[in-house]
Design a protein around this motif. Sequence first.
Motif, short mmCIF file in Angstrom:
data_model
loop_
_atom_site.label_atom_id
_atom_site.label_comp_id
_atom_site.label_asym_id
_atom_site.label_seq_id
_atom_site.Cartn_x
_atom_site.Cartn_y
_atom_site.Cartn_z
N LYS A 170 40.89 51.30 29.55
CA LYS A 170 42.16 51.58 30.22
C LYS A 170 41.96 51.77 31.73
O LYS A 170 42.74 51.27 32.54
CB LYS A 170 42.82 52.81 29.62
N THR A 171 40.91 52.49 32.09
CA THR A 171 40.64 52.73 33.51
C THR A 171 40.27 51.44 34.23
O THR A 171 40.75 51.17 35.34
CB THR A 171 39.52 53.76 33.67
N ALA A 172 39.43 50.62 33.61
CA ALA A 172 39.04 49.34 34.23
C ALA A 172 40.24 48.41 34.35
O ALA A 172 40.39 47.71 35.36
CB ALA A 172 37.94 48.68 33.41
N ASP A 173 41.11 48.41 33.35
CA ASP A 173 42.29 47.57 33.42
C ASP A 173 43.20 47.98 34.57
O ASP A 173 43.68 47.14 35.32
CB ASP A 173 43.06 47.62 32.09
N LEU A 174 43.39 49.28 34.72
CA LEU A 174 44.28 49.77 35.77
C LEU A 174 43.70 49.60 37.17
O LEU A 174 44.40 49.17 38.09
CB LEU A 174 44.61 51.24 35.52
N LEU A 175 42.43 49.92 37.34
CA LEU A 175 41.85 49.93 38.68
C LEU A 175 41.25 48.59 39.13
O LEU A 175 41.17 48.33 40.33
CB LEU A 175 40.76 51.00 38.77
N ILE A 176 40.83 47.75 38.19
CA ILE A 176 40.14 46.52 38.57
C ILE A 176 40.91 45.27 38.13
O ILE A 176 41.19 44.38 38.93
CB ILE A 176 38.71 46.49 37.99
N MET A 177 41.24 45.20 36.84
CA MET A 177 41.78 43.95 36.30
C MET A 177 43.20 43.62 36.81
O MET A 177 43.49 42.47 37.13
CB MET A 177 41.78 43.98 34.77
N LYS A 178 44.07 44.61 36.87
CA LYS A 178 45.43 44.32 37.35
C LYS A 178 45.45 43.86 38.80
O LYS A 178 46.10 42.87 39.11
CB LYS A 178 46.34 45.53 37.11
N PRO A 179 44.74 44.55 39.73
CA PRO A 179 44.72 44.02 41.09
C PRO A 179 44.03 42.66 41.20
O PRO A 179 44.44 41.80 41.98
CB PRO A 179 43.96 45.07 41.89
N ALA A 180 42.99 42.43 40.38
CA ALA A 180 42.29 41.14 40.43
C ALA A 180 43.18 40.01 39.91
O ALA A 180 43.21 38.92 40.48
CB ALA A 180 41.01 41.21 39.60
N LYS A 181 43.93 40.27 38.84
CA LYS A 181 44.87 39.26 38.34
C LYS A 181 45.95 38.96 39.38
O LYS A 181 46.33 37.81 39.57
CB LYS A 181 45.53 39.72 37.04
#
Length: 105
Positions: free
Chosen positions: A73-84
């Motif tokens: 959840k933390t990786a999705d919020l902090l890394i994956m969403k901005p990267a997408k």
Amino acid sequence: MKIKILVLAIVMLEMTNIAHAQNEQPPVVALIDVILYRPLGLVATVVGSATFVAISPLTAFAAISPPHDAFEKTADLLIMKPAKYTFDRPLDVYYPDDDGEYRRH
């Protein structure tokens, strides 16, 4: 110089009118996307990655209790969403669909 600025403004207005007539976004919006939103998304991805690394010990404590998905959840919020948002979405598409994917309609 004033004449060049006036001609440029008139051309930009005409391009905007043509784009609205075709139900498309004006080219200025694409330029703003490339110049402003993509670099800000890159900065958000880098800052999010650094924040993820910095708070990973706290995330490990949070992952002790079930359902054990604090890292995902933390990786999705902090890394994956901005990267997408920065690298995966098409030009001039600013909001994801209901399933979280960026698509041109």
